[in-house]
Motif scaffolding. Structure first.
Motif, PDB file in Angstrom:
ATOM      1  N   ASN A  22      -3.839-149.471  76.198  1.00 30.72           N
ATOM      2  CA  ASN A  22      -3.497-149.656  74.784  1.00 30.72           C
ATOM      3  C   ASN A  22      -4.747-149.943  73.941  1.00 30.72           C
ATOM      4  OD1 ASN A  22      -0.762-149.248  75.247  1.00 30.72           O
ATOM      5  ND2 ASN A  22      -0.367-151.424  75.685  1.00 30.72           N
ATOM      6  N   GLU A  23      -5.625-150.777  74.476  1.00 32.10           N
ATOM      7  CA  GLU A  23      -6.852-151.098  73.743  1.00 32.10           C
ATOM      8  C   GLU A  23      -7.728-149.853  73.556  1.00 32.10           C
ATOM      9  OE1 GLU A  23      -8.771-154.214  75.804  1.00 32.10           O
ATOM     10  OE2 GLU A  23      -7.227-155.719  75.360  1.00 32.10           O
ATOM     11  N   LEU A  24      -7.814-149.078  74.631  1.00 31.10           N
ATOM     12  CA  LEU A  24      -8.610-147.852  74.537  1.00 31.10           C
ATOM     13  C   LEU A  24      -8.006-146.861  73.545  1.00 31.10           C
ATOM     14  CD1 LEU A  24      -9.545-147.269  78.291  1.00 31.10           C
ATOM     15  CD2 LEU A  24     -11.067-147.971  76.432  1.00 31.10           C
ATOM     16  N   GLU A  25      -6.667-146.793  73.546  1.00 29.93           N
ATOM     17  CA  GLU A  25      -6.006-145.881  72.607  1.00 29.93           C
ATOM     18  C   GLU A  25      -6.284-146.290  71.162  1.00 29.93           C
ATOM     19  OE1 GLU A  25      -4.033-142.534  71.582  1.00 29.93           O
ATOM     20  OE2 GLU A  25      -4.511-143.202  73.608  1.00 29.93           O
ATOM     21  N   GLN A  26      -6.275-147.602  70.932  1.00 30.42           N
ATOM     22  CA  GLN A  26      -6.588-148.077  69.589  1.00 30.42           C
ATOM     23  C   GLN A  26      -8.036-147.744  69.199  1.00 30.42           C
ATOM     24  OE1 GLN A  26      -5.716-152.256  69.582  1.00 30.42           O
ATOM     25  NE2 GLN A  26      -3.485-151.975  69.784  1.00 30.42           N
ATOM     26  N   GLU A  27      -8.905-147.880  70.165  1.00 30.97           N
ATOM     27  CA  GLU A  27     -10.308-147.547  69.890  1.00 30.97           C
ATOM     28  C   GLU A  27     -10.471-146.067  69.565  1.00 30.97           C
ATOM     29  OE1 GLU A  27     -14.681-147.726  72.080  1.00 30.97           O
ATOM     30  OE2 GLU A  27     -12.921-148.675  73.010  1.00 30.97           O
ATOM     31  N   VAL A  28      -9.722-145.243  70.348  1.00 26.50           N
ATOM     32  CA  VAL A  28      -9.777-143.804  70.074  1.00 26.50           C
ATOM     33  C   VAL A  28      -9.258-143.503  68.672  1.00 26.50           C
ATOM     34  CG1 VAL A  28      -8.837-141.563  70.728  1.00 26.50           C
ATOM     35  CG2 VAL A  28      -9.686-143.126  72.484  1.00 26.50           C
ATOM     36  N   GLN A  29      -8.186-144.206  68.285  1.00 24.56           N
ATOM     37  CA  GLN A  29      -7.619-143.984  66.964  1.00 24.56           C
ATOM     38  C   GLN A  29      -8.608-144.364  65.866  1.00 24.56           C
ATOM     39  OE1 GLN A  29      -4.800-142.484  66.404  1.00 24.56           O
ATOM     40  NE2 GLN A  29      -5.054-142.605  64.168  1.00 24.56           N
ATOM     41  N   ILE A  30      -9.272-145.469  66.097  1.00 24.25           N
ATOM     42  CA  ILE A  30     -10.274-145.905  65.108  1.00 24.25           C
ATOM     43  C   ILE A  30     -11.390-144.866  64.972  1.00 24.25           C
ATOM     44  CG2 ILE A  30     -12.055-147.634  64.643  1.00 24.25           C
ATOM     45  CD1 ILE A  30     -10.186-149.707  65.914  1.00 24.25           C
ATOM     46  N   ARG A  31     -11.844-144.357  66.119  1.00 24.24           N
ATOM     47  CA  ARG A  31     -12.892-143.329  66.086  1.00 24.24           C
ATOM     48  C   ARG A  31     -12.406-142.070  65.378  1.00 24.24           C
ATOM     49  NH1 ARG A  31     -15.811-143.459  72.063  1.00 24.24           N
ATOM     50  NH2 ARG A  31     -16.582-145.610  71.939  1.00 24.24           N
ATOM     51  N   THR A  32     -11.125-141.752  65.614  1.00 23.61           N
ATOM     52  CA  THR A  32     -10.568-140.569  64.957  1.00 23.61           C
ATOM     53  C   THR A  32     -10.575-140.742  63.445  1.00 23.61           C
ATOM     54  OG1 THR A  32      -9.152-140.150  66.863  1.00 23.61           O
ATOM     55  CG2 THR A  32      -8.565-139.057  64.806  1.00 23.61           C
ATOM     56  N   GLU A  33     -10.167-141.923  62.996  1.00 19.38           N
ATOM     57  CA  GLU A  33     -10.146-142.173  61.563  1.00 19.38           C
ATOM     58  C   GLU A  33     -11.557-142.135  60.972  1.00 19.38           C
ATOM     59  OE1 GLU A  33      -8.210-145.896  61.164  1.00 19.38           O
ATOM     60  OE2 GLU A  33      -6.190-145.126  61.645  1.00 19.38           O
ATOM     61  N   LYS A  34     -12.535-142.715  61.678  1.00 20.03           N
ATOM     62  CA  LYS A  34     -13.914-142.688  61.183  1.00 20.03           C
ATOM     63  C   LYS A  34     -14.444-141.262  61.092  1.00 20.03           C
ATOM     64  CE  LYS A  34     -15.394-147.276  62.739  1.00 20.03           C
ATOM     65  NZ  LYS A  34     -16.343-148.024  63.584  1.00 20.03           N
ATOM     66  N   LEU A  35     -14.115-140.474  62.115  1.00 18.50           N
ATOM     67  CA  LEU A  35     -14.588-139.087  62.106  1.00 18.50           C
ATOM     68  C   LEU A  35     -13.924-138.295  60.984  1.00 18.50           C
ATOM     69  CD1 LEU A  35     -16.349-137.025  63.491  1.00 18.50           C
ATOM     70  CD2 LEU A  35     -14.464-136.503  65.054  1.00 18.50           C
ATOM     71  N   ALA A  36     -12.623-138.564  60.748  1.00 15.36           N
ATOM     72  CA  ALA A  36     -11.945-137.882  59.648  1.00 15.36           C
ATOM     73  C   ALA A  36     -12.560-138.276  58.318  1.00 15.36           C
ATOM     74  CB  ALA A  36     -10.452-138.217  59.682  1.00 15.36           C
ATOM     75  N   LEU A  37     -12.859-139.577  58.172  1.00  9.81           N
ATOM     76  CA  LEU A  37     -13.492-140.033  56.941  1.00  9.81           C
ATOM     77  C   LEU A  37     -14.870-139.398  56.753  1.00  9.81           C
ATOM     78  CD1 LEU A  37     -13.480-141.905  54.484  1.00  9.81           C
ATOM     79  CD2 LEU A  37     -14.393-143.727  55.953  1.00  9.81           C
ATOM     80  N   ALA A  38     -15.621-139.315  57.853  1.00 10.73           N
ATOM     81  CA  ALA A  38     -16.951-138.684  57.774  1.00 10.73           C
ATOM     82  C   ALA A  38     -16.831-137.220  57.374  1.00 10.73           C
ATOM     83  CB  ALA A  38     -17.666-138.824  59.113  1.00 10.73           C
TER      84      ALA A  38
END
Length: 678
Positions: A412-428
């Motif tokens: 679950n923690e890793l999935e949240q981290e992946v989600q955060i990275r996804t959002e950052k990449l989308a923002l970038a």
């Protein structure tokens, strides 16, 4: 190598069988490479007189180009030119390689007179008769056979590209050349700022390193081909050589740092990591050697590094591609192009190839294509990172399914981290899209708004002057109009000075001195009245016929009268007098200014000389007036004399040759004119 080359040609070519290069008035360009003869002086002690006595020892140069690599010898080049027409042919002799330390050009005319120019990239730009990134000399060819001798010696590579142009032909050729360079500079600068924006948006140092690599590559090439030398180091030739070596060393340093970061080369890649660390240390040592004033040695070593570096980068890229790293596809293509360009340019720089055209443009074209391909590689890097993220997510999902019971919390923690990275990449990605859109809009606005700005300002100011009734606003409009016109006039004056320097041998004709003086007086009277100065004129009449040219007479009269008014205090007197002697007309201007001291009188006819005297009405001075007067007097066979006394005033006398039907004017030889105007 150069000695073996010369010895070989000595066996097969006879200098005595050479043909003259016939000057065709209708031909805009003549390539002198095919009719060049050369002589190598290893001692460097032979004078021009010695060379004239060794004409039979010259050998025919190869048609493939005049490229002799690094040599400590002095090289003499010789050309025969034949001009069959009565009309003087105005030509410009161009030597295309800008990095030659010292050049001496001798022009031997049919009557045996010798015109001499001495310049080089180790001398100030003011020594160049025509201000250009390469070396250009104005040559006036009257009817008959001419000889050109060029003496060259240089610490760097020795390349010569000799061409003879008509002024209009060279202007057209350089227009296209400058356009191509402008496109290249534009592409490189756009890529520089674009990658700075992207690096700032993505917080990725790879883009910063790439931008710095491109910037120093641009600076190195602009110095190498003479543009930066012309723009920034015209009066500091030592700084020109220093900056070339320093920017080349920084180019190597930043490209190595960029490639290492882009390919993510770390200690786990042992041989690649050691290779890059070693090359980075060498580049850093080059920078230190340049700072230690060893730039000449660094430049030679840089040529060899320029040959080795693309090979090393290309080999590393290929090895990574073979290992399955698909993100290096564009990377490999970029270094393959740069490898070809630098390999050819480097060998040409060392004298192993003879084609000046390819040697000149190889780095320009190769670096431009390479930078574009690297931009594609950086763009593909974003897709690669996205694919890597997706692959990691899928692997992580499988691992979570296999070990769900034992590792559910960690999953679950890793999935949240992946989600955060996804959002950052989308923002970038969104910020990147906004930056791209802003860049396009900015480019469009600049292109639209910078059309003829000076003309537009002048036109609007003039319209305000005509229609504004309030004195204060009208005064502001007049100030805007005056400043704009002064800026445009300054540009025009500088161009006129260049045109005057090109006019080396204008044909003298019968001119009425009084006629030209009458044309100029009204404007000067208005200026004198505005300062409360009275102009007295004596001896003006029709029939003051002298030898001269319209441009020369107007330049002499206008500058002398203008200077007298400029340096005379208000409520004083300026006297203008025309006197006649049996063979001359004497034009004199006497002012009541502060006078000139002995030091001023020694240097007053030099170019851009600032004297101790100051204008009395706040006028500006460019330091070109008396230089132009002296130059034009010499070309018209006139003599100028100055008499000055401190706190009393200054009088300039110009002795014009009287026009006599059937007689010929006496004109100072070209070599003496050159010495008096330096």
């Amino acid at each position: 190598m150069s000695k073996i080359f010369i010895l070989t040609f000595l066996l097969f070519h006879s200098y005595g069988l050479s043909a003259h290069s016939l000057i065709d008035p209708s031909q805009a360009h003549t390539d002198l490479t095919t009719c060049t003869y050369l002589f190598e002086d290893p001692s460097g002690q032979l004078s021009f007189e010695d060379i004239q006595n060794r004409r039979d020892q010259f050998i025919e140069a190869p048609e493939t180009g005049l490229n002799y690599g690094h040599s400590q010898s002095v090289f003499w080049f010789h050309w025969f030119l034949e001009q069959p027409n009565l009309e003087v042919a105005h030509r410009i002799l161009q030597f295309g390689f800008p990095f030659l330390d010292h050049l001496e050009l001798y022009h031997v005319s049919p009557d045996g007179q010798v015109e001499v120019w001495k310049t080089g990239d180790q001398l100030d730009f003011s020594t160049r008769p025509i201000k250009a990134p390469d070396f250009q000399f104005p040559i006036d060819l009257d009817q008959g056979k001419h000889e050109l001798f060029l003496k060259v010696w240089s610490k760097g590579t020795l390349q010569i590209s000799a061409s003879l142009w008509t002024p209009s032909g060279l202007l057209e050729h350089q227009g296209l050349h400058r356009l191509l360079w402008g496109v290249y500079y534009g592409i490189m600068l756009v890529l520089f700022f674009y990658n700075l924006f992207v690096g700032n948006a993505l917080k990725d140092r790879v883009y910063y390193l790439y931008a710095l690599y491109g910037l120093f590559m641009l600076l190195t090439l602009s110095i190498l081909f003479g543009d930066a030398s012309w723009w920034f180091f015209a009066h500091q030739p030592w700084l020109n050589n220093f900056m070339l070596s320093f920017s080349a060393s920084l180019t190597f340093l930043f490209v190595l740092l960029f490639v290492k970061a882009f390919l993510r080369i770390g200690p786990e890649l042992v041989w690649q990591d050691r290779l890059f660390n070693g090359l980075i240390v060498i580049s850093g040592l080059f920078c230190l050697l340049v700072i230690s004033q060893l730039s000449d040695k660094v430049m030679i070593l840089s040529v060899y590094l320029m040959l080795v570096l693309p090979i090393a980068l290309f080999v590393v890229s290929i090895s990574r591609l073979i290992q399955g790293d698909r993100q290096v596809r564009f990377f490999c293509a970029a270094w393959a192009v740069m490898l070809l360009a630098t390999f050819y340019s480097g060998l040409s720089f060392l004298g192993m190839f003879k084609s000046e055209f390819l040697a000149e443009h190889a780095l320009q074209v190769g670096s431009g294509i390479e930078m574009l391909l690297l931009s594609f590689a950086l763009a593909d890097r974003i897709n690669f990172l996205r694919r890597e993220r997706e692959k990691s997510r899928q692997l992580l999902a499988k691992a979570v399914q296999r070990e769900h019971k034992l590792l559910s919390d960690q999953a679950n923690e890793l999935e949240q981290e992946v989600q955060i990275r996804t959002e950052k990449l989308a923002l970038a990605n969104m910020r990147l899209s906004d930056l791209v859109r802003d860049r396009v809009e900015f480019t469009s606005i600049v292109a639209h708004d910078l059309r003829s700005p000076l003309s537009g300002i002048a036109g609007m100011a003039e319209l305000l002057i005509m229609e504004e009734s309030e004195p204060e606003k009208r005064q502001y409009a007049e100030g805007i109009f005056k400043s704009t016109v002064n800026m445009m006039q300054l540009i025009k004056n500088l161009l006129e000075v260049s045109n005057i320097e090109l006019e080396q041998a204008s044909e003298l004709q019968n001119c009425d001195l009084g006629h030209y003086l009458s044309r100029l007086l009204p404007e000067h009277m208005r200026r004198a009245e505005s300062k409360g100065i009275k102009l007295q004129l004596w001896g003006l009449k029709e029939g003051n016929n002298i030898w001269g040219t319209a441009m020369g007479i107007e330049a002499v009269l206008d500058n002398l009268i203008s200077n007298a008014i400029k340096y005379t205090p208000p409520n004083s007197l300026v006297k203008i007098l025309i006197e006649e002697t049996p063979d001359k007309y004497v034009f004199s201007v006497k002012d009541q200014g502060g006078g000139l001291n002995e030091e001023d009188q020694k240097k007053m006819f030099g170019r851009f000389q600032k004297l101790s005297a100051r204008p009395t009405g706040g006028e500006s001075s460019s330091g070109l007036g008396l230089y132009i007067v002296k130059n034009m007097c010499a070309r018209m066979g006139a003599e100028i004399v100055c008499q000055s006394q401190l706190e009393v005033g200054t009088t300039f006398f110009v002795y014009f040759q009287k026009f006599i039907e059937g007689a010929k004017p006496t004109v100072q030889p070209a070599t003496q004119r050159l010495e008096t105007t330096r």
